[in-house]
Design a protein around this motif. Structure first.
Motif: not given
Length: 806
Positions: A179-185, A689-691, A697-701
């Motif tokens: 998940h990047w969620d980056e804006v490139l112009e 696993r491991s939160a 790699l998202q931290a919310e179950r």
């Protein structure tokens, strides 16, 4: 109305594969992939450069798939399997010929830069200000990327090109779901309009970065409809490397079938016509709609049509009537009793498919114990002097290697040691043979006896008709290739395969009632003849008992479904793990459990005999998906995502023994849960696993799934539940292929009566009935054509209106 799409795939054989082992051979197997989903794995053929698999799969899949891939690998018991080569078939290539693909295709080399998978999510805007045009590329995320690291993950970043300008996103470590969620112009430079290219790469600390895939959009697309959504990654455009056959070739048969299955009421007139054909008097057999369908069906379509017709009549409780109808037609046009049912007619194919549909448990019960012994004991047996290898067996005496005669005697003892239990099991199986099969054989026995009443035929013909199906088309093929009948998970090695061939030949001779004994080229089978003749004397008594059955078909075959909802459709030991509690010792969190799946529940217990079971209602299942190996550092794991009454999602993880078992369980669970509402469109292929989720790699179950689900991808087999609408659609499609022939021969030819009477000897009354049947069929086809057109118009109308809401 439902749209359906299915691929019929047969991996037949390979040739001239390169040697990968020090012994100068390979241990090849084939992986079959639809887009990013592994749908099947053939068994390994040991020590072979020209393997024969003969494995066939029907894959039900979404209409929007892109390509079918075959990867041939050499199995290595130590270390990683070696990739030999691949074949890629696009959807367009498969559909180019309505008959599909049936040919030898050379394997091509596997280029890591071309082995891309997954999708990237982009949102692009074209903006203008005082300084000119600007392209704003919002790189949101990607999913299902190819793993490039030993850990089974990647370290992906995106690189965006527009003209001479380029920018990169940050690198996200150890994930296939970034998940990047980056804006490139990027600013437009002077010159001709440029395409936009987005490349994904795996960052590497040492050495060069690994390519993960790319997407490209033309200047016209950027101007008229800027990209916004998910886009499948493509390899670098380059010509496919031709290996010139140096990597060998595969013989493949692939056919794609795309259909719209209409509501049940649309098919009722067609189904009623077919039912009338088998319920009518025998004198109308040659003039029925079903007779016309049989005459219009080409040889290469008969097996598929036979399967669908048998299922259609099974659902109506009329399979016996249907088989009897075909038998009457077959025996009526057979002049020589020795050729009866020897061709691949619709009657022969239908009886063959009927035995598979209703008799597979019976076949397993009879043959599996001895087949398992042959595989496990691995005894060397050979009667053919030209194939004997006297050094393969242990010494029989201290004087040296055994002689040819000693080898023959030893092999004869071993063969009869296996054949005896096989013959005993078959002869003692009358009470275990399904009543529906016994009734079908009883009808066959009666029709042949009526057709050939002469005394010289009474001894053999009526028995040969039944034994030809039961021994030659059921028991013998299962002994020869037990993998294809689910008797074993793997193909036999060359030595065991030869033993099975000898056993299958012996069973064929028994089924032929000894008619071929002492003839032909296989005179080396002579030492086995006394045993075969002794067994043949028992066959007639067995067949007499088999057809000595009372009852009607309605009691013998359940109507509407082969498997009631409460019946077990799959069972066996799996390793099970709940999503909680979290455990550091993840391998040991998986517990061995016996699992049952029915149409109603998925149940678990410690053993088959254990009384206490934990069950999950099938109606609660919302997704059934594979799990990445990196989630638990274990292969062949799947997840069953369920939803409780409060709306909370729960995940159960199950580990299978191999990829074939994994595919079979995935398919069975997806079929059982297919009618469920609120199926998940996306899920996590990792574990929490491991939160954090190991995949994205998202931290919310509760974070939204990062990978699309594959609920529509299932495997078809003979134990599938009946689907009368889909079966009727197949019959309709077959009739469409012969509609012009139907019109020409039976309606539009002014000389039809004279021509047909001269060709077939049919009387005017029969010709009139055939003409009437053809007219009724054409009328039904016209109504179904109209129904399909009407639904297509409705679909186009929905598309034109567009989706409701934002």
């Amino acid at each position: 109305m439902a749209k359906t799409s299915s691929l019929n795939v047969r991996v037949v054989e390979g040739r001239a594969l390169p040697a990968k082992d020090v012994s100068g051979s390979s241990d090849p197997y084939c992986l079959v992939k639809v887009d990013d989903e592994v749908v099947a794995r053939t068994a390994t053929v040991w020590k072979s450069l020209g393997p024969f698999w003969g494995e066939e799969y029907t894959v039900h899949l979404p209409l929007d798939f892109h390509q079918l891939a075959f990867y041939v690998l050499d199995e290595d018991t130590v270390g990683h399997d070696d990739v030999i080569g691949k074949i890629l078939l696009s959807k367009e290539a498969i559909t180019a010929d309505p008959r599909g693909i049936d040919s030898w295709i050379n394997l091509s080399r596997v280029d890591p830069d071309a082995e891309v998978q997954g999708e990237v999510c982009l949102s692009v805007q074209m903006l203008e200000d005082g300084r000119g045009r600007c392209l704003r590329c919002h790189v949101l995320q990607a999913r299902d990327l190819a793993p490039r690291d030993i850990s089974g993950t990647s370290d992906p970043f995106a690189r965006v090109f527009w003209g001479s300008q380029s920018l990169e996103t940050s690198t996200i470590k150890k994930t296939r779901f970034p998940h990047w969620d980056e804006v490139l112009e990027l600013r437009e430079m002077p010159g001709a309009p440029s395409p936009l290219r987005v490349e994904l790469w795996d960052w590497d600390m040492v050495g060069k970065n690994d390519f993960l895939g790319m997407v490209e959009f033309s200047p016209k697309t950027l101007q008229q409809k800027p990209p916004n959504g998910w886009f499948r990654l493509q390899p670098f455009p380059r010509a496919e490397e031709d290996s010139g056959g140096s990597l060998g070739a595969l013989r493949l048969k692939v056919r794609l079938i795309e259909d719209r299955v209409l509501p049940s009421q649309c098919y009722q007139p067609l189904v009623e016509l077919l039912m009338e054909s088998v319920l009518g008097p025998a004198e109308e057999d040659t003039a029925s709609p079903l007779a016309l369908l049989e005459e219009l069906t080409l040889g290469d379509c008969r097996q598929d049509l036979a399967t669908k017709l048998v299922k259609l009549f099974l659902g109506r409780g009329l399979a016996g009537r249907f088989l009897d109808y075909l038998t009457r037609r077959e025996v009526a046009r057979t002049m020589d009793p020795n050729t009866l049912f020897r061709s691949n007619s619709l009657a022969s194919k239908s009886m063959e498919q009927f035995m598979k549909l209703v008799g597979m448990p019976y076949l397993h019960e009879v043959l599996k114990p001895v087949i398992s012994r042959v595989f496990e004991e691995k005894k060397y047996m050979e009667l053919d002097p030209s194939k004997m290898d006297l050094g393969r067996t242990r010494r029989i005496s201290f004087k040296g290697a055994p002689s040819e005669e000693q080898m023959r005697e030893t092999s004869l003892g071993l063969l009869t040691g296996y054949l005896g239990p096989i013959v005993d099991a078959i002869m003692g199986s009358v009470g275990r043979c399904p009543p529906a099969m016994r009734l079908a054989f009883k009808q066959l026995h009666r029709r042949v006896e009526e057709r050939f009443p002469q005394a010289e035929h009474q001894q053999d013909v009526k028995y040969l008709a039944i034994s030809g199906f039961l021994f030659l088309r059921f028991f013998a093929p299962a002994i020869l290739t037990p993998k294809l009948f689910d008797l074993r998970d793997q193909h036999a090695d060359p030595q065991t395969s030869r033993s099975l061939l000898l056993l299958a030949k012996a069973v064929q001779s028994i089924g032929n009632l000894g008619q071929q004994l002492g003839q032909g080229k296989e005179l080396w089978m002579a030492p086995l003849h006394p045993f075969l003749l002794q067994s043949i004397s028992r066959v007639r008594d067995f067949l007499d008992q088999l057809v000595d059955v009372d009852g009607d078909e309605g009691a013998a075959v359940p109507a509407r479904a082969l498997v009631p909802p409460s019946a077990i459709v799959r069972e066996g030991y799996l390793l099970k793990r709940k999503e909680e509690p979290a455990s550091l010792a993840t391998r040991f969190a998986f517990k061995k459990r016996y699992v049952w799946l029915s149409g109603e529940t998925l149940s678990f217990s410690k053993s088959p005999e254990w009384q206490t079971r934990h069950s999950i209602p099938v109606s609660h299942i919302r997704a059934v998906e594979r799990v990445d190996e990196g989630a638990f550092q274990l292969p062949h794991v799947m997840q069953v995502v369920t939803q409780d009454g409060a709306g909370a999602l729960h995940t159960t993880y199950l580990q299978c023994k191999n990829v074939n078992e994994l595919n079979q369980w995935l398919s069975a669970l997806r079929k059982a849960s297919a009618p469920n509402p609120d199926k998940l469109a996306a899920c996590h292929p990792g574990a929490f696993r491991s939160a954090r989720w190991t995949c994205c790699l998202q931290a919310e179950r509760s974070a939204a799934g990062c990978s699309r689900t594959h609920s529509a991808v299932t495997l078809g087999d003979w134990s599938d539940p009946l689907d009368p609408d889909a079966e009727a659609q197949t019959v309709y499609r077959q009739l469409l292929l012969g509609r012009d022939q139907l019109r020409l021969k039976l309606l539009e030819d002014s000389n039809m009566d004279t021509t047909l009477e001269a060709d077939t000897g049919a009387c005017p009354e029969v010709l009139a009935r055939q003409r009437a049947a053809a007219a009724r069929l054409l009328e039904v086809l016209a109504d179904l054509d109209h129904a399909h057109e009407e639904f297509q118009r409705q679909e186009r109308g929905k598309v034109a209106l567009g989706p409701l809401g934002p």
